[in-house]
Design a protein around this motif. Structure first.
Motif, short mmCIF file in Angstrom:
data_model
loop_
_atom_site.label_atom_id
_atom_site.label_comp_id
_atom_site.label_asym_id
_atom_site.label_seq_id
_atom_site.Cartn_x
_atom_site.Cartn_y
_atom_site.Cartn_z
N GLN A 238 -5.83 -6.33 8.22
CA GLN A 238 -6.80 -6.37 9.32
C GLN A 238 -6.70 -5.13 10.21
O GLN A 238 -7.67 -4.74 10.87
N GLU A 239 -5.53 -4.50 10.22
CA GLU A 239 -5.32 -3.30 11.02
C GLU A 239 -5.70 -2.03 10.26
O GLU A 239 -5.55 -0.93 10.79
N LEU A 240 -6.19 -2.19 9.01
CA LEU A 240 -6.58 -1.04 8.19
C LEU A 240 -8.00 -1.25 7.68
O LEU A 240 -8.23 -1.37 6.47
N PRO A 241 -8.98 -1.31 8.59
CA PRO A 241 -10.36 -1.57 8.14
C PRO A 241 -10.88 -0.46 7.25
O PRO A 241 -10.49 0.70 7.37
N GLY A 242 -11.78 -0.84 6.36
CA GLY A 242 -12.44 0.14 5.51
C GLY A 242 -11.62 0.64 4.34
O GLY A 242 -11.98 1.63 3.71
N LEU A 243 -10.51 -0.05 4.02
CA LEU A 243 -9.69 0.38 2.90
C LEU A 243 -10.50 0.29 1.61
O LEU A 243 -11.05 -0.76 1.27
N CYS A 244 -10.61 1.42 0.88
CA CYS A 244 -11.43 1.45 -0.32
C CYS A 244 -10.88 2.48 -1.29
O CYS A 244 -10.05 3.32 -0.93
N CYS A 245 -11.37 2.40 -2.52
CA CYS A 245 -11.00 3.37 -3.55
C CYS A 245 -12.26 3.79 -4.29
O CYS A 245 -12.97 2.94 -4.84
N GLU B 35 -12.65 -5.81 1.39
CA GLU B 35 -13.58 -6.93 1.19
C GLU B 35 -12.96 -7.99 0.27
O GLU B 35 -13.21 -9.18 0.43
N HIS B 36 -12.16 -7.56 -0.69
CA HIS B 36 -11.44 -8.53 -1.53
C HIS B 36 -10.40 -9.27 -0.71
O HIS B 36 -10.22 -10.49 -0.87
N PHE B 37 -9.71 -8.56 0.19
CA PHE B 37 -8.75 -9.22 1.06
C PHE B 37 -9.43 -10.30 1.91
O PHE B 37 -8.91 -11.41 2.08
N LYS B 38 -10.61 -9.98 2.44
CA LYS B 38 -11.35 -10.96 3.25
C LYS B 38 -11.75 -12.18 2.40
O LYS B 38 -11.69 -13.32 2.87
N ALA B 39 -12.15 -11.91 1.16
CA ALA B 39 -12.56 -13.01 0.28
C ALA B 39 -11.38 -13.92 -0.03
O ALA B 39 -11.51 -15.15 -0.07
N TRP B 40 -10.20 -13.34 -0.27
CA TRP B 40 -9.01 -14.16 -0.53
C TRP B 40 -8.66 -15.00 0.71
O TRP B 40 -8.30 -16.17 0.59
N GLU B 41 -8.77 -14.38 1.87
CA GLU B 41 -8.46 -15.11 3.10
C GLU B 41 -9.42 -16.27 3.30
O GLU B 41 -9.02 -17.38 3.66
N LYS B 42 -10.71 -16.03 3.04
CA LYS B 42 -11.70 -17.11 3.17
C LYS B 42 -11.44 -18.23 2.17
O LYS B 42 -11.70 -19.40 2.44
N ALA B 43 -10.88 -17.87 1.01
CA ALA B 43 -10.57 -18.88 -0.01
C ALA B 43 -9.29 -19.64 0.29
O ALA B 43 -8.89 -20.51 -0.49
N GLY B 44 -8.64 -19.35 1.43
CA GLY B 44 -7.47 -20.11 1.86
C GLY B 44 -6.13 -19.48 1.53
O GLY B 44 -5.09 -20.11 1.73
N LEU B 45 -6.13 -18.22 1.03
CA LEU B 45 -4.87 -17.57 0.69
C LEU B 45 -4.22 -16.96 1.93
O LEU B 45 -4.90 -16.57 2.88
N ASP B 46 -2.91 -16.88 1.90
CA ASP B 46 -2.14 -16.33 3.02
C ASP B 46 -2.26 -14.81 3.02
O ASP B 46 -1.76 -14.14 2.12
N MET B 47 -2.94 -14.27 4.02
CA MET B 47 -3.14 -12.82 4.13
C MET B 47 -2.48 -12.28 5.40
O MET B 47 -2.93 -11.31 5.98
N SER B 48 -1.38 -12.92 5.81
CA SER B 48 -0.71 -12.54 7.06
C SER B 48 0.32 -11.44 6.86
O SER B 48 0.87 -10.95 7.84
N GLY B 49 0.61 -11.07 5.60
CA GLY B 49 1.69 -10.13 5.35
C GLY B 49 1.34 -8.69 5.67
O GLY B 49 0.20 -8.34 5.96
N LYS B 50 2.36 -7.85 5.60
CA LYS B 50 2.19 -6.41 5.81
C LYS B 50 1.81 -5.77 4.48
O LYS B 50 2.45 -6.00 3.46
N LEU B 51 0.77 -4.95 4.52
CA LEU B 51 0.30 -4.29 3.31
C LEU B 51 1.25 -3.15 2.97
O LEU B 51 1.44 -2.21 3.74
N TYR B 52 1.84 -3.25 1.77
CA TYR B 52 2.88 -2.30 1.38
C TYR B 52 2.33 -1.17 0.52
O TYR B 52 2.80 -0.03 0.61
N GLU B 53 1.32 -1.46 -0.31
CA GLU B 53 0.89 -0.48 -1.30
C GLU B 53 -0.52 -0.77 -1.76
O GLU B 53 -0.96 -1.92 -1.81
N ALA B 54 -1.25 0.29 -2.13
CA ALA B 54 -2.53 0.19 -2.82
C ALA B 54 -2.58 1.32 -3.83
O ALA B 54 -2.48 2.50 -3.47
#
Length: 817
Positions: A323-330, A437-456
């Motif tokens: 959530q602190e890294l908006p717009g993350l894309c490849c 956007e995939h992170f948001k979709a996982w969160e909406k599906a009930g997955l735990d997205m509270s962790g610190k993003l380590y790598e992409a």
């Protein structure tokens, strides 16, 4: 041959550690199965007597090394073996051990069906694809009245001076867990001319069997040898027979323990990208050239490897959530050539998650070949991101290695349904993955997205396969990234995003969509007085062309509309992923459900938008059968759930036969046609529990394509609706032109001037009909800015209608105006 699996003996049998050396008479109807070890612990032994019929004797648990004696009399099926049960790590295949051989000497006598040689089991043959998981194997070095039943030889192998035929049988056994699951038996059977066994004759036999040579031969003829080698033994087997054997030598040699995994890690010079290469057990050959290249680009190749991963990406600033890294894309581009199971996309980790599993691994799979999800995955729903449909999954892995140590952890998956590549085929991709956007979709599906993003990282992964990939673009960025932002998606050639309109006689509405404006799309016959049209597309990512009825009013429910049908004929030629049929929208439902999009797929090629979705039922239409689905396509931040309804023709009825070739040009032309009773599908959806009380907003024949090039000529598209709403009845053409009515809505106002201004500025989405162009041309000559000025003056009542058409724009102060 026997049907048993190591580790499945009953509690009663566990009490036995040895088997009596003398012949044992039967005393019950229960199958006897006893295992043990030689006194020095160097060999594992087993005895099997099916239904405890007849008499068996075995002294292998009392003799040192691999030697043993066996005797059987009047049995139904018995089995004796002595060898090695391997305690190797999971997925250690036979190739991990190097040389495997057995040097034996034996005296053998039998009356009836019997055989001897090498036996064992291979487990987890498909660690990704779930079935079949077990293989039982035999190298039959001698036999009496035995050949694999109902089998046809797949080839031959020469081992020393002996020739063997190769067979495969598929069986179902209640003794394998889970029950009634198919498993295979692989055989090398010595040729009849070289078989030493004769009925009731004692033969002295012996030689060295190069077991791994047989494994290589099975693999060469296409048998799956990718599983974990669990045991290898010298065996004697009998069916409805009597006999005896004395094995004086049984030296079973299995090579070294599995080699260590091969891994390289590093970073490129000064651009913040890191790379990783992993080749499990150092098997096969790999190459990777991304170590010295700046940025995310790299090339990789793997040949005959077990499990290989190549990746290049970025570590994320420490301590930040997604959530602190908006717009993350490849933004990525690659040429991808798989020769077996592999896939590619985005991979990374989350740490310090607040839920049950502190560490989470994630995958966004954007393309694949011959691939299926890991066993045990849970389908959570689906979403549409970057113009593609992705299925969302979660799987929990127990006691597995992670970046924070061996532990239980979760994997999250977004699996794209349409970027499928055939084996031995090269496809090129140039796309964007909106990772956040995939992170948001996982969160909406009930997955735990509270962790610190380590790598992409962008990755390419292969399982038991070969292949190659050349990544020419790999730009990872987010909104506050100090690096330059990733380049926008290409704006190629004549590509357009959206064109829509209505035919001149008002009978049909058409639409052309080119998502992300990648490649080029053309659409002809928009002005014809029926549903016919032609379209062509070149190197697109996703495009759709359609023609039908879009209701301008609130509309009616499908029951109020009565019979709804579409009769079509077309010629279709394309290379890539496609589908066609009837589509539209339902709106204003009584329950307040948002607008629903629906599809009736009457033919498709390589089309898998509903990966692992469960059918809600079926509907029959005109002798064809369709599966019914509903998927959730809500954006991650949407307050309400949005659905798509689907009827998809089942594969055996698929008009397109799912066999379009992947090639640079589409050369095969398919002549297609059918009659789709649309209301019949609507009723079937309602019977399946889907909400169908909304008003029908559109019924159109459509063709949609992904990652493809092709063309279509629709020669018939008759959409008949019994009770068409009065407000959508076909308007009659005007007897004479209406000055300035550019959008042909019966009046002249500012909206007409705006449309003309956009058209003159070459706005691709500003479409004018031929009638509109006539009514826009109020100054004689070419249509230009003077026509726009004159229409604005007409709207301001500075020029009366009877003055048109003008030779030129009136001068200021012209008293005649």
């Amino acid at each position: 041959m026997n049907k048993r699996l190591w580790g499945l003996m009953s509690a009663a049998m566990l009490a036995f550690t040895t088997v009596p050396g003398s012949v044992c008479a039967a005393d019950s109807s229960e199958t006897v199965w006893v295992t043990g070890k030689s006194p020095d612990g160097s060999y594992d032994c087993e005895v099997w007597n099916d239904q405890n019929i007849g008499e068996v004797g075995f002294d292998g648990a009392e003799t040192e090394g691999g030697a043993f004696s066996a005797e059987w009399n009047g049995i139904h099926n018995c089995f004796f073996s002595k060898g090695h049960v391997l305690q190797s790590p999971e997925y250690a295949t036979y190739r991990h051990f190097g040389n495997i051989d057995c040097d034996y000497e034996m005296d053998f006598t039998a009356s009836g069906v019997s055989g001897y040689g090498i036996h064992g089991w291979i487990e987890n043959c498909n660690p990704v694809n779930s079935r079949p998981r077990q293989v039982e194997f035999y190298i039959v070095d001698g036999y009496n009245e035995f050949r694999p039943g109902g089998s046809q030889s797949l080839g031959q192998i020469t081992d020393g001076d002996y020739t063997y035929d190769i067979y495969r049988n598929c069986l179902t056994s209640y003794e394998i867990t889970p029950p009634e699951i198919d498993y295979y038996q692989y055989y090398s059977v010595i040729s009849e001319a070289q078989n030493p066994v004769k009925e009731n004759e004692t033969v002295s036999v012996g030689r060295k069997i190069d077991i791994d040579k047989h494994f290589d031969a099975w693999r060469a003829v296409g048998l799956n040898m990718n599983g974990q080698l669990r045991d290898v033994s010298f065996y004697i087997d009998g069916w409805n027979s009597s006999g005896k054997a004395k094995l004086t030598k049984n030296e079973l040699n299995i090579g070294t323990e599995p080699a260590p995994d091969y891994q390289i890690l590093g970073s490129t010079s000064d651009d913040g990208y890191k790379y990783e290469v992993w080749n499990e057990k150092k098997l096969g050959e790999i190459s990777f050239d991304g170590r010295e290249n700046d940025g995310g680009v790299f090339s990789c190749k793997w040949d005959d490897t077990e499990y290989t991963v190549f990746s290049k990406g970025r570590f994320i600033p420490s301590g930040k959530t997604y959530q602190e890294l908006p717009g993350l894309c490849c933004d990525y581009a690659l040429d991808y050539t798989p020769h077996g199971t592999s896939y590619f996309g985005i991979h990374g980790w989350f740490t310090d998650c607040k839920g049950e599993y502190p560490t989470t691994e994630y995958f966004i799979m954007d393309g694949c070949c011959d691939w299926a999800l890991p066993e045990g995955t849970e389908l959570l729903g689906s979403t549409v991101i970057d113009g593609g449909c992705y299925a969302l999954y979660r799987v929990v892995l127990a006691k597995a290695p992670t970046i924070t140590g061996v532990q239980d952890y979760c994997q999250y998956w977004s699996v794209g349904g349409n970027s499928v590549t055939k084996v031995d085929t090269t496809r090129s991709f140039d796309l964007r993955i909106s990772i956040d956007e995939h992170f948001k979709a996982w969160e909406k599906a009930g997955l735990d997205m509270s962790g610190k993003l380590y790598e992409a990282s962008f990755f390419v992964e292969g399982h038991h396969s070969s292949g190659e990939a050349k990544i020419t673009k790999n730009q990872l960025s987010f909104s506050d990234d100090p690096q330059p932002a990733a380049a926008a998606l290409p704006q190629n050639g004549t590509s357009v995003k959206r064109i829509s309109g209505r035919t001149a006689d008002g009978t049909y509405d058409y639409e052309v969509l080119n998502y992300d404006r990648v490649g080029a799309v053309s659409f002809d016959d928009a002005e014809t007085e029926d549903g016919a049209f032609s379209a062509e597309w070149n190197d697109i990512r996703n495009c759709m062309v359609s023609k039908g009825h879009v209701f301008q009013t609130a509309g009616k429910t499908y029951k109020e509309l009565g019979s709804i049908c579409c009769k079509y004929k077309m010629e279709l030629s394309q290379a890539g992923v496609s589908c066609f049929g009837v589509r539209g929208r339902l709106r204003n439902s009584e329950s307040g459900q948002p607008e629903t999009e629906y599809y009736i797929i009457d033919g498709f090629s390589q089309f898998v938008p509903l990966r692992n979705a469960e059918s809600l039922g079926q509907v029959k239409d005109g002798g064809r059968t369709y599966d019914i689905f509903r998927i959730d396509v809500s954006p991650a931040d949407a307050p309400e759930t949005c659905y798509q309804y689907w009827s998809i023709i089942i594969d055996r009825d698929n008009h397109a036969k799912n066999n379009f070739p992947i090639s640079d040009t589409a050369k095969i032309i398919y002549e297609l046609g059918g009659w789709i009773s649309v209301d019949k599908h609507f009723k079937a959806w309602e019977d399946a529990g889907l909400e169908m009380n909304g008003q029908v907003g559109e019924v159109s024949f459509f063709i949609e394509n992904w990652q493809s090039t092709g063309k279509a000529k629709v020669t018939m598209n008759n959409i008949e609706i019994a009770n068409l709403p009065e407000a959508d009845a076909v308007p009659q053409p005007s007897a004479e032109a209406i000055t300035g009515d550019i959008n042909c809505d019966g009046r002249t106002d500012v909206s007409d001037a705006v449309l003309l201004a956009r058209y003159l500025n070459q706005d691709a989405e500003a479409v004018m009909t031929d009638q509109g162009k006539v009514q826009a041309n109020v100054i004689k000559g070419e249509l230009d800015s003077e026509d726009l000025s004159a229409i604005l003056m007409f709207i301001a009542k500075k020029i009366p209608a009877d003055r048109f058409p003008l030779d030129s724009l009136p001068a200021a102060g012209d008293a005649s105006v």
